[in-house]
Design an enzyme around this catalytic site. Structure first.
Site, PDB file in Angstrom:
ATOM      1  N   GLY A  14       0.713  -1.259  -0.055  1.00  0.00           N
ATOM      2  CA  GLY A  14       0.069  -0.006  -0.093  1.00  0.00           C
ATOM      3  C   GLY A  14       0.664   1.127   0.073  1.00  0.00           C
ATOM      4  N   THR A  15       2.126   1.235  -0.551  1.00  0.00           N
ATOM      5  CA  THR A  15       2.732   2.508  -0.566  1.00  0.00           C
ATOM      6  C   THR A  15       1.979   3.473  -1.553  1.00  0.00           C
ATOM      7  OG1 THR A  15       4.327   1.855  -2.588  1.00  0.00           O
ATOM      8  CG2 THR A  15       4.951   1.546   0.128  1.00  0.00           C
ATOM      9  N   ASN A  16       1.426   2.987  -2.618  1.00  0.00           N
ATOM     10  CA  ASN A  16       0.766   3.906  -3.555  1.00  0.00           C
ATOM     11  C   ASN A  16      -0.644   4.346  -2.666  1.00  0.00           C
ATOM     12  OD1 ASN A  16       1.963   4.181  -6.414  1.00  0.00           O
ATOM     13  ND2 ASN A  16       2.155   2.065  -5.762  1.00  0.00           N
ATOM     14  N   LYS A 133      -6.122  -8.837  -8.274  1.00  0.00           N
ATOM     15  CA  LYS A 133      -7.094  -9.248  -9.019  1.00  0.00           C
ATOM     16  C   LYS A 133      -7.626  -8.630 -10.402  1.00  0.00           C
ATOM     17  CE  LYS A 133      -7.766 -12.564  -6.103  1.00  0.00           C
ATOM     18  NZ  LYS A 133      -7.340 -13.803  -6.055  1.00  0.00           N
ATOM     19  N   LEU A 135     -10.542  -7.196 -12.536  1.00  0.00           N
ATOM     20  CA  LEU A 135     -12.033  -7.112 -12.577  1.00  0.00           C
ATOM     21  C   LEU A 135     -12.637  -7.511 -13.998  1.00  0.00           C
ATOM     22  CD1 LEU A 135     -11.941  -3.465 -10.810  1.00  0.00           C
ATOM     23  CD2 LEU A 135     -12.500  -5.416  -9.944  1.00  0.00           C
ATOM     24  N   ASN A 154      -5.800   2.292 -12.889  1.00  0.00           N
ATOM     25  CA  ASN A 154      -4.978   1.287 -12.372  1.00  0.00           C
ATOM     26  C   ASN A 154      -3.454   1.959 -12.427  1.00  0.00           C
ATOM     27  OD1 ASN A 154      -3.793  -1.153 -11.450  1.00  0.00           O
ATOM     28  ND2 ASN A 154      -3.325  -1.782 -13.586  1.00  0.00           N
ATOM     29  N   HIS A 156       0.556   0.510 -13.418  1.00  0.00           N
ATOM     30  CA  HIS A 156       1.248  -0.780 -13.754  1.00  0.00           C
ATOM     31  C   HIS A 156       2.868  -0.354 -13.882  1.00  0.00           C
ATOM     32  CE1 HIS A 156       2.277  -4.502 -15.663  1.00  0.00           C
ATOM     33  NE2 HIS A 156       3.015  -4.056 -16.333  1.00  0.00           N
TER      34      HIS A 156
HETATM   35  C1  GRF Z   1       3.276  -1.346  -7.451  1.00  0.00           C
HETATM   36  O1  GRF Z   1       4.601  -1.610  -8.062  1.00  0.00           O
HETATM   37  C2  GRF Z   1       2.277  -1.292  -8.527  1.00  0.00           C
HETATM   38  O2  GRF Z   1       2.820  -0.589  -9.603  1.00  0.00           O
HETATM   39  C3  GRF Z   1       1.850  -2.514  -8.870  1.00  0.00           C
HETATM   40  O3  GRF Z   1       1.944  -3.271  -7.609  1.00  0.00           O
HETATM   41  C4  GRF Z   1       2.758  -2.597  -6.745  1.00  0.00           C
HETATM   42  C5  GRF Z   1       2.008  -2.059  -5.624  1.00  0.00           C
HETATM   43  O4  GRF Z   1       2.891  -1.397  -4.590  1.00  0.00           O
HETATM   44  N1  GRF Z   1       0.648  -2.511  -9.529  1.00  0.00           N
HETATM   45  P1  GRF Z   1       2.076  -0.888  -3.020  1.00  0.00           P
HETATM   46  O5  GRF Z   1       1.411  -1.792  -2.579  1.00  0.00           O
HETATM   47  O6  GRF Z   1       1.466   0.375  -3.567  1.00  0.00           O
HETATM   48  O7  GRF Z   1       3.385  -0.387  -2.327  1.00  0.00           O
END
Ligand code: GRF
Length: 259
Positions: A14-16, A133, A135, A154, A156
């Site tokens: 969950g860093t994003n 997952k 969708l 999303n 990627h």
């Molecule tokens: C990130 O590298 C994102 O691009 C990918 O999964 C990873 C998630 O990282 N889809 P975080 O959980 O946000 O740290």
């Protein structure tokens, strides 16, 4: 402009999500996170949300599949009444076999729950932040019925259309790319195929280990996702159909018009 109601799905660290929570808190994003969901009860992203007093829930992907559920008549949670298996299979592009049909049934059961959460909280935009997952068309047709008004974003970890799939960093590293990056895009029926909103790139350095390569990329994902989501919340993304593809144009900021 009205604040957008944002929902986030995570599967891992969950860093994003953290970057987006911080940006909402600091008003860099004109939106509010209404809830965070996950397929994984142990996702640290859920803990991050709880620490910020954001409601969380777990979608029952795991419990349904371990119980071998997902077929009509065998589930405690039944298939949605509007689920048309042949139509969803066709739109998904998956091969027509019982394994894929079962997979789509299972997804639709969980996705109906997800749709209820979205409707109850009047969510404007669904943000996938490391959600592992896929969708299905059942979900996408209902949450974003208008192709020109997509509502699922999303991120990627690759410069799409290169290296779609589960392991963007790993695949690019093994390939030996010299420049790598990430992409924020709208979600369509395909895997990492939707219209591109924004990208960021960086160089692979000769002395990089895989971990350094990946960590540098991850840190660049955070501001990219925040910027793209803010553009969405400011209604500055215009989607048009050009030839066979949907293309996203970024509109200039709306001018302040004092009266
Ligand atoms: C990130 O590298 C994102 O691009 C990918 O999964 C990873 C998630 O990282 N889809 P975080 O959980 O946000 O740290």
């Amino acid at each position: 402009m009205r604040q957008k109601a944002i929902a986030v799905l995570v599967s891992g660290g969950g860093t994003n999500l953290q970057a987006i929570m911080d940006a909402c808190e600091n008003e860099k994003i004109n939106g509010k996170i209404m809830w965070v969901g996950s397929d994984n009860p142990d996702a640290y992203g859920l803990e991050r949300a709880r620490k910020s007093e954001i409601p969380t829930f777990v979608l029952p992907y795991k419990s349904l599949s371990t119980l071998n559920h997902g077929s009509p008549g065998r589930t405690c949670l039944s298939l949605p009444v509007d689920f048309d298996e042949d139509e969803i299979l066709k739109k998904s592009g998956l091969a027509d076999d019982e394994k894929n049909r079962k997979k789509l049934r299972l997804r639709a059961i969980v996705e109906r729950i997800l749709l209820d959460y979205l409707e109850t909280h009047k969510i404007d935009v669904l943000v996938l932040a490391g959600f592992m997952k896929i969708l299905s068309p059942y979900f996408l047709d209902r949450f974003q019925p208008d192709l020109l008004n997509p509502k699922v974003l999303n991120i990627h970890p690759a410069l799409l259309p290169a290296f779609p799939g589960e392991d963007g960093y790993g695949d690019a590293w093994k390939y030996g790319v010299k420049v790598h990056g990430s992409t924020v895009h709208f979600v369509d029926y395909g895997e990492d195929t939707g219209p591109i909103i924004g990208q960021t790139s960086y160089k692979r350095l000769p002395q990089d280990t895989f971990e350094e390569f990946q960590n540098r990329g991850l840190k660049l994902e955070w501001p990219l996702y925040v910027d793209c989501l803010q553009l969405y919340c400011e209604r500055r993304l215009r989607i048009t159909k050009q030839e066979q593809r949907l293309i996203v144009d970024i509109l200039p900021p709306k001018k302040f018009n004092p009266r």
